[in-house]
Enzyme design. Structure first.
Site, PDB file in Angstrom:
ATOM      1  N   ASP A   1      42.996  45.245  26.286  1.00 27.49           N
ATOM      2  CA  ASP A   1      42.287  44.233  27.069  1.00 27.49           C
ATOM      3  C   ASP A   1      42.439  42.900  26.348  1.00 27.49           C
ATOM      4  O   ASP A   1      42.924  42.847  25.207  1.00 27.49           O
ATOM      5  CB  ASP A   1      40.806  44.589  27.230  1.00 27.49           C
ATOM      6  CG  ASP A   1      40.245  44.134  28.576  1.00 27.49           C
ATOM      7  OD1 ASP A   1      40.493  42.972  28.948  1.00 27.49           O
ATOM      8  OD2 ASP A   1      39.581  44.937  29.242  1.00 27.49           O
TER       9      ASP A   1
ATOM     10  N   LYS B   1      46.779  43.763  45.684  1.00 24.92           N
ATOM     11  CA  LYS B   1      46.545  45.206  45.792  1.00 24.92           C
ATOM     12  C   LYS B   1      47.467  45.840  46.831  1.00 24.92           C
ATOM     13  O   LYS B   1      47.862  47.004  46.691  1.00 24.92           O
ATOM     14  CB  LYS B   1      45.079  45.480  46.125  1.00 24.92           C
ATOM     15  CG  LYS B   1      44.128  45.194  44.962  1.00 24.92           C
ATOM     16  CD  LYS B   1      44.443  46.043  43.747  1.00 24.92           C
ATOM     17  CE  LYS B   1      43.392  45.880  42.659  1.00 24.92           C
ATOM     18  NZ  LYS B   1      43.672  46.681  41.448  1.00 24.92           N
TER      19      LYS B   1
ATOM     20  N   ASP C   1      47.825  40.957  26.467  1.00 25.56           N
ATOM     21  CA  ASP C   1      47.896  40.203  27.713  1.00 25.56           C
ATOM     22  C   ASP C   1      48.933  40.884  28.604  1.00 25.56           C
ATOM     23  O   ASP C   1      50.137  40.810  28.338  1.00 25.56           O
ATOM     24  CB  ASP C   1      48.304  38.760  27.422  1.00 25.56           C
ATOM     25  CG  ASP C   1      48.424  37.906  28.675  1.00 25.56           C
ATOM     26  OD1 ASP C   1      48.195  38.428  29.783  1.00 25.56           O
ATOM     27  OD2 ASP C   1      48.763  36.707  28.546  1.00 25.56           O
TER      28      ASP C   1
ATOM     29  N   TYR D   1      43.721  38.561  45.868  1.00 22.85           N
ATOM     30  CA  TYR D   1      43.424  39.919  45.402  1.00 22.85           C
ATOM     31  C   TYR D   1      43.878  40.952  46.433  1.00 22.85           C
ATOM     32  O   TYR D   1      44.494  41.966  46.092  1.00 22.85           O
ATOM     33  CB  TYR D   1      41.925  40.033  45.151  1.00 22.85           C
ATOM     34  CG  TYR D   1      41.467  41.370  44.628  1.00 22.85           C
ATOM     35  CD1 TYR D   1      41.575  41.693  43.283  1.00 22.85           C
ATOM     36  CD2 TYR D   1      40.891  42.303  45.494  1.00 22.85           C
ATOM     37  CE1 TYR D   1      41.135  42.921  42.803  1.00 22.85           C
ATOM     38  CE2 TYR D   1      40.446  43.523  45.020  1.00 22.85           C
ATOM     39  CZ  TYR D   1      40.565  43.831  43.680  1.00 22.85           C
ATOM     40  OH  TYR D   1      40.135  45.051  43.210  1.00 22.85           O
TER      41      TYR D   1
END
Length: 268
Positions: free
Chosen positions: A34, A159, A62, A155
């Site tokens: 993370d 997805k 990253d 987003y």
């Protein structure tokens, strides 16, 4: 020695930690990556996994940097072994409709949510091929991939890209014993959605009432489905979306009148 090694991006968040713990219960050593790896929740995760007799390592990485992702995989391989359960989970979302969406917000969302997922999955699959090992790649997708979310268009698009990536990779790697699937949650009382729920409890209540099964998913529910797809007994499910949205998509397909209100709340 662990039977499996799991690598999880976005592993410091609610869903990532739940997945790490569930896969450790399945006998995997755990690698969590993370941008920030600190805090009591991470310390608690380390303790819980070590109490299960499993090893865990944390790395700051990253996922938008493919070179950094490849280095991360190498570090994990050297300390835990070759990751054969690969979980691209890192994602970001910022509420902005098409009129207010900036180029920077669009790029950041696709860089993390789609490109970052690809970099981890592709690098992980390449390592499995080099070692002639089977494996499982489980993407954390969303029902937003097929139900347009007008308040988070970047987003939703990212997805949707993840979903096609699942299918392309599944077909390509099937002959090598690498199965590629997606878990697509609906409303999750964790992670990105929980931020909005905590700000306004009325949003939580409204979303919960809209789910046909009558309740929100937990991070642990998502982790359960990830573990199912990683299970050694899953030998034929690949290129599939495990849709775990409590029936929300059924309402969307029937043209439910509350559809716009629904899509303006969910970030799962």
């Amino acid at each position: 020695m662990a039977k499996h090694v799991a690598i999880i991006s976005g592993g410091a968040g609610d869903i990532g930690r739940a997945i790490a713990l569930e896969l450790a219960r399945y006998g995997a050593d755990i690698a969590v990556g993370d941008l920030e790896i600190e805090g009591e929740k991470i310390d608690a995760l380390r303790l819980a996994i070590e109490l299960l007799g499993r090893r865990i390592r944390f790395d700051i990485v990253d996922v938008t940097n493919p070179t950094a992702v490849e280095k991360w995989l190498l570090l994990v391989e050297q300390s835990l072994g070759v990751p054969d359960w690969i979980i691209p989970n890192a994602a970001v979302a910022e509420r902005a409709d098409l009129e207010s969406l900036t180029a920077d917000v669009w790029k950041r969302c696709l860089d993390v949510t789609l490109n970052g997922a690809y970099y981890l999955a592709a690098a992980g699959a390449n390592r499995l091929l080099q070692h002639k090992m089977p494996g499982r790649i489980v993407f954390i997708g969303s029902w937003a991939a097929h139900a347009p979310h007008t308040n988070v268009p970047a987003y939703s698009v990212a997805k949707a890209g993840v979903r096609m990536l699942v299918r392309v990779m599944a077909l390509h790697y099937a002959r090598h014993g690498i199965l590629v699937n997606e878990v697509a949650p609906g409303y999750v009382d964790a992670g990105l959605s929980k931020v909005g729920f905590d700000k306004d409890p009325r949003v939580r209540q409204r979303c919960e009432a809209q789910v046909p099964v009558g309740q929100l998913m937990s991070a642990e529910d998502v982790a359960f489905h990830v573990a199912h797809l990683c299970d050694d007994r899953n030998r034929f499910m690949t290129g599939s979306t495990l849709l775990a949205d409590g029936g929300l998509s059924l309402l969307a397909r029937m043209g439910a009148t509350n559809d716009n209100r629904r899509t303006d709340q969910d970030l799962s």
